[in-house]
Design an enzyme around this catalytic site. Sequence first.
Site, mmCIF file in Angstrom:
data_model
loop_
_atom_site.group_PDB
_atom_site.id
_atom_site.type_symbol
_atom_site.label_atom_id
_atom_site.label_comp_id
_atom_site.label_asym_id
_atom_site.label_seq_id
_atom_site.Cartn_x
_atom_site.Cartn_y
_atom_site.Cartn_z
ATOM 1 N N HIS B 515 -18.744 -11.350 131.821
ATOM 2 C CA HIS B 515 -19.944 -11.145 132.640
ATOM 3 C C HIS B 515 -20.836 -10.043 132.091
ATOM 4 O O HIS B 515 -21.051 -9.030 132.744
ATOM 5 C CB HIS B 515 -19.531 -10.872 134.087
ATOM 6 N N ASN B 516 -21.341 -10.253 130.889
ATOM 7 C CA ASN B 516 -22.294 -9.296 130.313
ATOM 8 C C ASN B 516 -23.656 -9.542 130.939
ATOM 9 O O ASN B 516 -24.087 -10.687 131.049
ATOM 10 C CB ASN B 516 -22.421 -9.511 128.803
#
Lengths: 421, 588
Positions: B515-516
């Site tokens: 989840h960048n």
Amino acid sequence: MSAIVKTTRTGQARGLRSLLALGLLAVGGPALADSDNYVEIMRGRALATAGDCVACHTAPGGTPFAGGLALQTPFGAIMTPNLTPDIATGIGSWSADDFARAMHEGKRPNGTRLYPAFPYPSYTKVTRADADAIYAYLRSLEPVSNTVNRNTLPFPFNIRASMGVWNGLFFTAGEFKPDPAKSEEYNRGGYLVEGLGHCGVCHTPMNALGANKSDHHLEGGVVDNWTAPNITNDAQAGLGKWTVDEVVQYLKVGQARGVLASGPMKDVVENSTSKMADADLKAMAVYLKTRGAAGSPAPGALAANDSRMKIGEAIFVDTCAACHVRSGEGIPHVFPKLAGATIATQDDPASLIHIVITGGQGAATATHPTAPAMPSFGFRLSDEQIAAVVTYVRNSWGNAAAPVTADAVKAIRGKVSGAAD
Amino acid sequence: MTRRLPRKDAVIVGLGWTGSIMALELARSGLDVVAIERGPWRDTATDFNIGTAPDELRYAVRHDIFLRTRQETLTMRNNSSQTALPIRRWGSFLPGNGVGGAGSHWNGQTWRFLPDDFRLRSHMVERYGEGIMPEGHQIQDWPMSYDELEPFYDKFEYVAGISGKAGNIKGQVQPGGNPFEGARERDYPTPPMKQGYSQELFTKAAKEMGLHPFPRPSANLSAAYTNPYGCSMAPCTYCGFCERFGCSNYSKSSPQTCVLPALVREPNFEARTECEVTKVQLSRDGKTATGVVYVDANGEEWEQPADLVLLCAYGLFNVRLMLLSGIGKPYDASTGEGVVGRNYAYQTGSGATAFFDNVNFNPFAAAGSLGAALDDYNSDNFDHGPHGFVGGASITNAYTNGRPIQYRPTPRGTPNWGSAWKKAVRETYQRVTNVGAQGSVMSYRANYLDLDPTYKDQLGRPLMRMTFDFQPNEIKMANWMAERCEAIAKAMGAKTTQINRLNTPWNVVPYQSTHNTGGTVAGTDPKTSVLNRYLQSWDVPNVFVMGASTFPQNAGYNPTGTVGALTYWALDAIQKKYLKSPGALVQQ
């Protein structure tokens, strides 16, 4: 930046536009129909769709109708000819009479005979007016130069004159004769099923000379190692348990009663029946539901404790049940229902064996675009295992049909290969 | 020599969730659309054959459907005093590759961010005063509200067929759902997944503690479903091969199951796979994109002119493409000026492991998004006043898998091999569960993305450099959450518990979360954002950017639900406003 041009692209508008463009082109070339024929051309297009002409007359990746598909027959491959109005390689020099003669008599303009892989024994039933409309449509196509080798059959089948003898034995020329005692809808259905639809070509067993066995009309056949099931009203193997609406739905979207069209029927649904008018599909269904209702009596199912059944069950649970569900009920629109599926109970188990070996893909239509696919299992199941699981499917959840041997699997495995197609 | 192709109305970079949705809807709007995807085509039955799809070694260990680091990688460092080095093997996060993108190998948690998340800065300052904001932060409000996004969340959830239980329908709290969620117009399209025994214990314990557990929303479908595009899906079999795998059962929502079957029927859509877009081509004045340049599998270079350019690659790669193309001013950490690469954020993971006696949790009966969760400690659902941190976490008890190679839980202190290890694995496998906290990460001046000064890819373009570490606010938050998780684990009846604190400094090796976020942030001020509220570039208005790179900072949830909602939100603006009058949709 340039503005983005918004266009309305409904299928109809697209078709119309391309036809208008072709109409303009026609000024310069006699091969093309002129746009005054619009109604006739549209009627011809619908009829060519009902005949699924594009399926055989298109090479893989080739231009539609330009021919060049290697049609597999028991006697060898036949390359389908170019139907575009190209003068040198297509039907550009053909007259309407020439085209009608091919449809009705199985003869080229020079009098040489066509092979019945081109289903003129069915097309002979098409009216002259309809043959002319198809001709008008084909003439409206853009001519494509595509030379096709028309002499691919080995001796003795390469002797086209021998088809004269064949015709004498198996071919009866003549347009469809409506039955005045039956409804207009029934007769329309009969005209489509027996004529352009040429359903019997696949769904009727063939004799040794490649002619349909007329005494087993529509009772199921084998095409390209797939079973084309019995489509009479027989309750055991045919459409007996299907309603007219279910038959229509199957032809329209490729799915009904939990069954998904696959194998060669996927192409028929995608190219042809899904694009036909609902009224025509209903007429076909009404007609089919009157065919040969009395079939062979249902056999008894194999006992669940039969060793083949127990092995088959174990394989089914491990390999098949995640999708088709332990109860054989399948999942709506995605995984076919096996319980009560007529394809499971045909006398000939070819389709089940074929699909376990190679996998297969369901039909995709506008309303049901998913086209779910089954992967191939031939790489990891032996002939014995496939025979057992197919036997189990044929004899479970109310299904009953003869057991399958490993030799039967071996024979089909020798002829099919490849991944899901 | 670059060869120029005929113009298209729209070119889409990347054919994952956002690219496939954009392609389908724009093709149906009448545009000629081409999507350019650097990975291969992927199709359910042929690429995810049930006979080979659950191959843990091939997919989970050897990363078969992930990006090859030879294709593209990043350089990484924890802070700007260090020298960044290239990542040679993906670890902390796993970028996808090929048609479907990360949307074909995700776990399937599909959340809506909370209403407060969208105006985080304003909300926190209003409630607690400026003093609560952490040092060095660059927290921003989103440029759109939850209420504005709600119809588009709904649209994405119904396309994906998400299984769940609503907690708030039109302002009415629903028993069994998440009472903290924003009001939704209607329930999920399919009911929640079946929960396991561990989730029963979690739910009971949490309720007794006065908390509000609920089944988490899932893209592993609980029931057969046909979406508004006519695409059909089958119910999940709980096989536990979701994350890192393609689903062979048509049970996991992905572009393959939900969008592509409809998209490939569109006559004015074309996909070009194994073609890597190298840059967005700009007009001489730099104010208009004229198309993209890409390199095909033979190394041939092509220019694809287009009126509209949509960057729909994975978030990190959208940021890099913007930097390589010179769209928007790059962020400079030393001055704090510039925007592209600014506000990179990630997520925290912490929690507690719980060891039981006399249970059989059957962890192999699992699914990527099967699990129970609670939101009492997420966002501002609790009083932050006494704690001195900003942000929160969703807390979950779940089994995503019980796979034989990588799921080998043992208590801390167990040897890593030998008979003692084998004994511990045997004893622990059925008797261990986890209560985990997935926490938000705020944006900070010190965490950012820029072009690496040293390392280049095979085409000679600079790699992107990631400078990131957890900041004191996040460490405090994550460790406080770990204690909440341990309290729940104890209430579940665990014989022993083991607390898992946030490891610092952040390490790129062990898997943490894909989840960048951030880098091409959407906002209301061009000085602090790359995109306006419609995800349109401030500088080059015929470029739109989709994905989690548009988040101003990260929340305590998985991002895909919000990525999907933002895609439909931007699409709505493109269809209703932009196509009628191309140009900037928000005046600077």
